[in-house]
Design an enzyme around this catalytic site. Structure first.
Site, PDB file in Angstrom:
ATOM      1  N   GLU A 287       5.737 -15.892  16.078  1.00  0.00           N
ATOM      2  CA  GLU A 287       6.776 -14.862  16.166  1.00  0.00           C
ATOM      3  C   GLU A 287       6.303 -13.516  15.608  1.00  0.00           C
ATOM      4  OE1 GLU A 287      10.190 -16.796  14.292  1.00  0.00           O
ATOM      5  OE2 GLU A 287      10.718 -17.642  16.240  1.00  0.00           O
ATOM      6  N   ARG A 320       2.232 -23.582   8.071  1.00  0.00           N
ATOM      7  CA  ARG A 320       3.264 -24.017   9.013  1.00  0.00           C
ATOM      8  C   ARG A 320       2.719 -24.247  10.422  1.00  0.00           C
ATOM      9  NH1 ARG A 320       7.866 -20.491   9.632  1.00  0.00           N
ATOM     10  NH2 ARG A 320       9.464 -22.068   9.359  1.00  0.00           N
ATOM     11  N   ASP A 361      13.296 -25.860  17.232  1.00  0.00           N
ATOM     12  CA  ASP A 361      13.701 -24.989  16.125  1.00  0.00           C
ATOM     13  C   ASP A 361      15.038 -25.363  15.497  1.00  0.00           C
ATOM     14  OD1 ASP A 361      13.678 -22.949  14.360  1.00  0.00           O
ATOM     15  OD2 ASP A 361      13.907 -21.334  15.807  1.00  0.00           O
ATOM     16  N   GLU A 389      21.759 -22.158  10.357  1.00  0.00           N
ATOM     17  CA  GLU A 389      21.565 -21.117  11.371  1.00  0.00           C
ATOM     18  C   GLU A 389      22.150 -21.521  12.723  1.00  0.00           C
ATOM     19  OE1 GLU A 389      17.416 -20.193  11.921  1.00  0.00           O
ATOM     20  OE2 GLU A 389      17.804 -18.853  13.614  1.00  0.00           O
TER      21      GLU A 389
HETATM   22  C1  BDP Z   1      13.850 -19.461  13.377  1.00  0.00           C
HETATM   23  C2  BDP Z   1      14.625 -18.336  12.772  1.00  0.00           C
HETATM   24  C3  BDP Z   1      13.752 -17.223  12.273  1.00  0.00           C
HETATM   25  C4  BDP Z   1      12.638 -17.786  11.412  1.00  0.00           C
HETATM   26  C5  BDP Z   1      11.880 -18.850  12.171  1.00  0.00           C
HETATM   27  C6  BDP Z   1      10.820 -19.559  11.326  1.00  0.00           C
HETATM   28  O1  BDP Z   1      15.522 -17.841  13.727  1.00  0.00           O
HETATM   29  O2  BDP Z   1      14.555 -16.325  11.561  1.00  0.00           O
HETATM   30  O3  BDP Z   1      11.773 -16.776  10.996  1.00  0.00           O
HETATM   31  O4  BDP Z   1      12.764 -19.840  12.593  1.00  0.00           O
HETATM   32  O5  BDP Z   1      11.048 -20.705  10.992  1.00  0.00           O
HETATM   33  O6  BDP Z   1      14.719 -20.559  13.426  1.00  0.00           O
HETATM   34  O7  BDP Z   1       9.801 -18.981  11.016  1.00  0.00           O
END
Ligand code: BDP
Length: 697
Positions: A287, A320, A361, A389
Site C-alpha cells: 500500500e 508483515r 484484509d 474496521e
Molecule cells: C487495512 C487498513 C489500512 C491498514 C492496512 C494494513 O484499511 O488502514 O494500513 O490494513 O494492515 O485493513 O497495513
C-alpha cells in the site's frame, strides 16, 4: 467561584458513584473489578522486593476477601519452596502456579513462577478467579503461555490520530512525553498484564521516520519505563526508508553496507535508551510503503538486515506479509503466499513473518491464510484486528472471540493435526519465537475501547494469545462476570448476545463468503457498487464479481486457482461448491443466482434470507439487552442500548442497500415475505461520510 462549584458537583457525583456503584460506571475499570473496601487486607508477603512484586502484592491485597489465608509471593527457586515439588522447568519464564502450601509452619496461598512477571500473572489469575465466581478457599491455578509474543499493534500516528481507531485519540500524548507520564499509561499496562499481553508496538505500521529520531526515542523510553514492571516490552514500527529521510543517505537498499551500518547505529541508540526494547515491526512494499523491493531486493534481504541490527541486543523483527501490488494482475488473495512462500528458510532466526488471519484484509469472515502451514522453517506470528474496521466500528456489538477461534482452530491440512494455532504456538522442537499480534482498539475514550463490549475484544485477544486452546464462549463468560458482576441472569444474557453477535455482522454485511463490500476509504457502511477506484482490487466489484448470471469469486482451477495454495485435502474441499462450507461459498466460487443450496433454496433466496437474519439477530440482541435494564448500572446500560439501536438501523441500511444493488444486477424479485429496501439504490449510492473516524489522512 464557577470552578469551585464545578468541582463540588464533581465531588457530589463521585460520592454518589461510590455510595451506589450500580448507578454509574463509566467503564474505566475494564474487567478488573472494583477494589474491595478492605479494612483489614489479607497479609501478602514478598520473598524479595521488586516493583513488579509490589504491584502483584497490591493487586492481591485489594482483591482477596478479608479472612483469606495469608499469601506468599515467591520465585520458584526460593529456598523456602524446596520440598513443595514445584516443577520449575515446566513453568517456563512466564508460567505461574497458585496453590495452598505449608510454609514455615503456616498455611499460606503461594503464588509462584520463575520470574517476577510470572508471579504478577499469577496474581492476576487469582483476581480473575475471584471475580468470575471462584472461591478464595480452594485456589489451585496453573498456567503456562503457549506463545512467546503477545503483542498489541497500535496504529497510532504521532499527531494523535489513530488509523482505524474508533475510541478517540491515541493514548500516547507524544507532545507532553517524556516529561509527563500520564497515570493512564500505568493503567493501560496493568490491564494488559492482567490478560498476559507482553508487548506493544507504539506507532502505526504506516510509519513516520520521525518516530526513530532522538526526541521520539526519549518519549518511547518514558513509556517503556512505565510499562516495564508490568512485563510489557515496547516495539516500534520502522519506516524502511528512514535512512534516507532522517539519516541523510541516498538509498535504503538493504544490501548497501552504509544502510546496514545506519540501522545498526540506530538500534544501538534505541537500546541505550531502552535496554529491553523489543524490536521492529515493518510494513514494506505494501500500500505504498517503501521496502526492499524498491531496490530489487527481497523481503528476506530487508528483514535480515534489520534483524542483524537488533540481534546483538536480543531484539526481533516482525515483518508483515500483508503485501499486494497494483502491478500484479494476480488475485490479491494469492499475492502474499506467492511472494513469501519461496522465502521460507531464508529469514534470520530473530525474524517472524506476521501474517493476517486471512488472505485479504480482516473481513468479518475469511478463510484462514494459506501461509499458515506453508512456511515450516519460519516462525509466523498471526495478526488479528481487534479494532472493528470492517465490523461496524465502535458502535456495533461484535464479539470477536468466535472469529479468532475459528481461525486458530482451522486445520492447515499440511501436517497431521496441525492447526493455525499450532503453527503460531511454541513447538516441541524449541523454535524460539511464536506469537499473536492484535491491532488495538484502544484510545483516549473514558471506556478505552469506545464501548463496553469492545473491551471484551481486547480481553479475548489477550487470553487467546496466552492460550489459543481456550474457548471463546468460556472467555465471554469470564469477561462478563468480571465486567458486570455475579448476577447469573446478566452473565447468561450477555454471553448469549456476544456469541451470536459476530455472525449477525457477517450476515448483514457479506453473507455466504462475500467480502470487501465496504464504502471507500473509511469503510463505514456498504459500497458493493463501487467500481471506479484506480486499483482494481480496491473496488468491491473486484471481490463479488456479480453479473446478471451469478455472483462470487472463482478461486478454483477455472478461476484464479487460489485454492491450490492450500494443502491438497483443504484444496479438494474448496474445489467443489458442494463441499465448501456455505459460509465460504462465494469466496471460492462464482455461482449462478439460481444455484441450488443443499436445502433446495436458490442461492439468491439464501442470500436474502441471511441478510434478513442478520437484521433480525440485532433486533433480538436489543431485546435481550432491554431485559437487563434493572440489573446493570445506568451509564453502561444506556450507552449500549443506544449503540444497539444504531447497529439495528445500520444493519437494516446494509441489508437494504446491498439488496437494492444485487437486484439492480440480477433483476430478481425478492422472495415472498422479504421487505423491499426502504430507499432507491441511488439514495444509498449518494450517502457520504466525510468525517468518519479512523480514516487515514
Ligand atoms: C487495512 C487498513 C489500512 C491498514 C492496512 C494494513 O484499511 O488502514 O494500513 O490494513 O494492515 O485493513 O497495513
Amino acid at each position: 467561584m464557577k470552578l469551585i462549584r464545578r468541582l463540588s458537583s464533581l465531588w457530589a457525583c463521585a460520592a454518589l458513584a461510590l455510595a451506589s456503584p450500580a448507578l454509574a460506571d463509566d467503564g474505566y475499570r475494564l474487567w478488573l473489578g472494583s477494589a474491595r473496601e478492605q479494612t483489614s487486607p489479607v497479609p501478602v508477603e514478598l520473598s524479595d522486593d521488586s516493583p513488579t512484586l509490589r504491584i502483584a502484592a497490591e493487586e492481591l491485597r485489594r482483591a482477596l476477601p478479608a479472612g483469606s489465608r495469608p499469601v506468599l509471593l515467591a520465585r520458584a527457586d526460593d529456598p523456602a519452596l524446596a520440598g513443595l515439588g514445584i516443577e520449575r522447568q515446566a513453568l517456563g519464564l512466564e508460567g505461574y502456579r497458585v496453590q495452598r502450601a505449608m510454609i514455615g509452619g503456616r498455611e499460606m496461598t503461594l503464588v509462584t513462577g520463575a520470574t517476577d512477571i510470572a508471579i504478577l500473572y499469577g496474581a492476576f489469575a487469582v483476581l480473575r478467579h475471584m471475580n468470575s465466581g471462584g472461591d478464595a478457599a480452594d485456589l489451585a491455578l496453573i498456567s503456562v503461555p503457549k506463545t512467546r509474543l503477545r503483542i498489541l499493534n497500535h496504529w497510532d500516528n504521532l499527531d494523535g490520530a489513530v488509523e482505524r481507531g474508533y475510541a478517540g485519540q491515541s493514548l500516547w500524548d507524544w507532545w507532553t512525553l517524556p516529561d509527563f507520564k500520564h497515570p493512564r499509561y500505568a493503567d493501560y499496562a496493568r490491564a494488559n498484564a492482567s490478560i498476559g499481553i507482553n508487548g506493544t508496538v507504539l506507532n502505526n505500521v504506516n510509519a513516520k521516520a520521525q518516530s526513530l529520531t532522538a526526541p521520539y526515542i526519549a518519549k518511547a523510553a518514558a513509556l517503556a519505563e512505565v510499562f516495564r514492571p508490568y512485563g510489557i516490552k515496547i516495539y516500534l514500527s520502522a519506516r524502511f526508508s528512514a535512512p534516507i529521510e532522517i539519516g541523510g543517505l541516498k538509498t535504503a537498499d538493504p544490501r548497501d553496507p552504509a544502510v546496514a551500518a545506519w540501522w545498526k547505529a540506530k538500534a544501538g541508540e534505541i537500546y541505550r535508551a531502552i535496554p529491553d526494547f523489543g524490536g521492529f515491526l515493518v510494513k514494506a512494499n505494501s500500500e505504498g510503503q517503501p521496502g526492499p523491493r524498491d531496490y530489487g531486493a527481497s523481503h528476506a534481504d530487508g528483514a535480515n538486515m534489520l534483524a542483524a541490527a537488533v540481534k546483538p541486543h536480543g531484539g526481533i523483527v516482525m515483518w508483515r506479509a500483508f503485501v499486494y501490488a497494483d502491478t500484479d494482475p494476480e488475485d490479491r488473495a494469492k499475492q502474499a503466499y506467492t511472494e513469501f512462500k519461496p522465502l521460507d528458510g531464508q529469514f534470520a532466526d530473530n525474524v517472524l513473518v506476521q501474517v493476517k488471519n486471512g488472505a485479504i484484509d480482516f473481513q468479518p469472515r475469511e478463510p484462514f491464510h494459506p501461509l499458515f502451514g506453508a512456511m515450516p522453517k519460519t516462525p509466523l506470528i498471526a495478526e488479528f484486528q481487534i479494532t472493528k474496521e470492517y465490523l461496524g466500528f465502535a458502535t456495533h456489538l461484535a464479539y470477536l472471540g468466535p472469529l479468532f477461534e475459528e481461525v486458530l482452530d482451522a486445520p492447515t491440512g499440511v501436517r497431521r493435526g496441525e492447526t493455525v494455532a499450532s503453527v503460531i504456538t511454541d513447538k516441541a522442537d524449541g523454535q524460539a519465537l511464536s506469537g499473536m499480534a492484535g491491532v488495538a482498539n484502544i484510545g483516549r475514550d473514558r471506556d478505552w475501547s469506545g464501548s463496553t463490549f469492545n473491551q471484551a475484544n481486547w480481553y479475548v485477544f489477550g487470553r487467546l494469545a496466552w492460550d489459543p486452546a481456550l474457548s471463546s464462549q468460556a472467555l465471554a463468560r469470564e469477561w462478563a462476570a468480571q465486567t458486570f458482576g455475579d448476577d447469573p441472569v446478566v452473565i447468561d444474557t450477555v454471553v448469549a448476545m456476544m456469541m451470536r453477535s459476530r455472525e449477525a455482522v457477517v450476515d448483514y454485511t457479506g453473507p455466504l463468503g462475500l467480502a470487501h463490500l465496504f464504502a471507500t476509504g473509511h469503510h463505514y457502511g456498504p459500497g458493493p457498487w463501487v467500481s471506479d477506484l484506480a486499483r482494481p482490487e480496491w473496488n468491491p466489484v473486484y471481490y463479488h464479481r456479480a453479473d446478471k448470471q451469478g455472483i462470487g469469486f472463482d478461486r478454483t482451477r477455472t478461476g484464479s486457482n487460489a485454492i491450490a495454495q492450500y494443502a491438497p485435502s483443504i484444496a479438494r474441499r474448496y474445489a467443489d461448491p458442494r463441499s465448501t462450507p456455505p459460509e465460504e461459498l462465494l469466496w471460492f466460487h462464482h455461482l449462478p443466482w439460481d444455484y441450488r443450496m443443499a436445502d433446495g433454496k436458490t442461492l439468491w433466496e439464501e442470500l436474502v434470507r441471511r441478510y434478513d437474519r442478520g437484521v433480525a439477530e440485532v433486533a433480538a440482541m436489543r431485546e435481550q439487552w432491554a431485559t437487563l435494564k434493572p440489573r446493570i448500572d445506568a451509564e453502561r446500560w444506556t450507552k449500549t442500548d443506544v449503540f444497539l439501536a444504531v447497529q439495528h438501523r445500520e444493519a437494516q441500511w446494509w441489508r437494504d442497500a446491498s439488496l437494492a444493488y444485487w437486484r439492480s444486477i440480477n433483476g430478481l424479485a425478492l422472495p415472498a415475505g422479504s421487505k423491499a429496501p426502504e430507499h432507491s439504490l441511488e439514495h444509498y449510492k449518494q450517502m457520504r461520510f466525510p468525517f468518519a473516524p479512523g480514516n487515514p489522512h
